[in-house]
Design an enzyme around this catalytic site. Structure first.
Site, short mmCIF file in Angstrom:
data_model
loop_
_atom_site.label_atom_id
_atom_site.label_comp_id
_atom_site.label_asym_id
_atom_site.label_seq_id
_atom_site.Cartn_x
_atom_site.Cartn_y
_atom_site.Cartn_z
CG MET A 193 -10.98 -29.89 -95.11
SD MET A 193 -12.70 -29.36 -95.01
CE MET A 193 -12.64 -28.09 -93.77
CD GLU A 230 -15.72 -23.07 -97.70
OE1 GLU A 230 -15.18 -24.08 -98.18
OE2 GLU A 230 -16.90 -23.05 -97.31
CG ASN A 261 -30.05 -2.65 -86.91
OD1 ASN A 261 -31.14 -2.45 -87.43
ND2 ASN A 261 -29.54 -3.86 -86.80
CD GLU A 285 -31.00 -7.12 -97.02
OE1 GLU A 285 -31.68 -6.34 -96.36
OE2 GLU A 285 -31.44 -8.20 -97.47
CG HIS A 330 -18.93 -20.68 -94.13
ND1 HIS A 330 -19.09 -21.89 -93.50
CD2 HIS A 330 -18.82 -20.97 -95.45
CE1 HIS A 330 -19.06 -22.87 -94.39
NE2 HIS A 330 -18.90 -22.34 -95.59
#
Length: 163
Positions: free
Chosen positions: A141, A156, A85, A81, A110
């Site tokens: 990683m 990610e 504004n 969602e 994230h």
């Protein structure tokens, strides 16, 4: 414990809401870069919420109209969602939203999206001019990347199958 009858095994993580400065830029990013589709919007007096999801998550309703998809929205998982504004996109004094990753505002981190081929997705993001927080070849990683959305939120990116 409540005595009302409810079965937590039926609960689903339905959606996450992010506030966005410019809904046009954000919807374009989530649709064109990540492949989501906007299927519903809901307006208030000074805001509009836009609901996006990956089409495959609608199952046999994947080819349904947006109106039909909105009816099953609360019975699926993986909805994003975006809350806009009104006026933030053109307000020069608006400083933007806090992503949750700055030292003084640590909290939200994230969202994550899995892809069929991480290397190919990274190449595609490069071709689209997407800004990276972390590329797979950086750091320890090597199986993940992080990209920024238009508001600076981290997304990610990881392979659906690890090598």
């Amino acid at each position: 414990m409540s005595s009302s009858a409810t079965n937590t095994a039926t609960y689903k993580f339905n959606h996450t809401m992010l506030r966005v400065r410019d809904h046009v830029k954000s919807i374009k990013f989530y649709e064109e870069v990540l492949g989501m589709k906007k299927f519903h919007e809901s307006s208030g007096s000074d805001f509009t919420n836009y609901f996006l999801a990956f089409p495959g998550g609608f199952g046999d309703k994947a080819d349904a109209s947006d109106e039909e998809k909105a009816k099953v929205q609360l019975n699926r998982e993986g909805v994003l969602e975006l809350c806009h504004n009104h006026g933030t996109e053109s307000d020069p004094s608006f400083k933007g939203y806090v992503s949750g990753n700055e030292d003084e505002h640590k909290g939200f981190g994230h969202i994550a999206v899995t892809v069929d081929n991480l290397e190919a997705a990274v190449k595609r993001f490069d071709e689209l001019g997407v800004k990276f927080k972390k590329r797979p070849e950086e750091g320890r990683m090597r199986h993940i990347a992080f990209i920024y959305d238009p508001d600076g939120y981290w997304v990610e990116i990881l392979a659906q199958q690890r090598p």
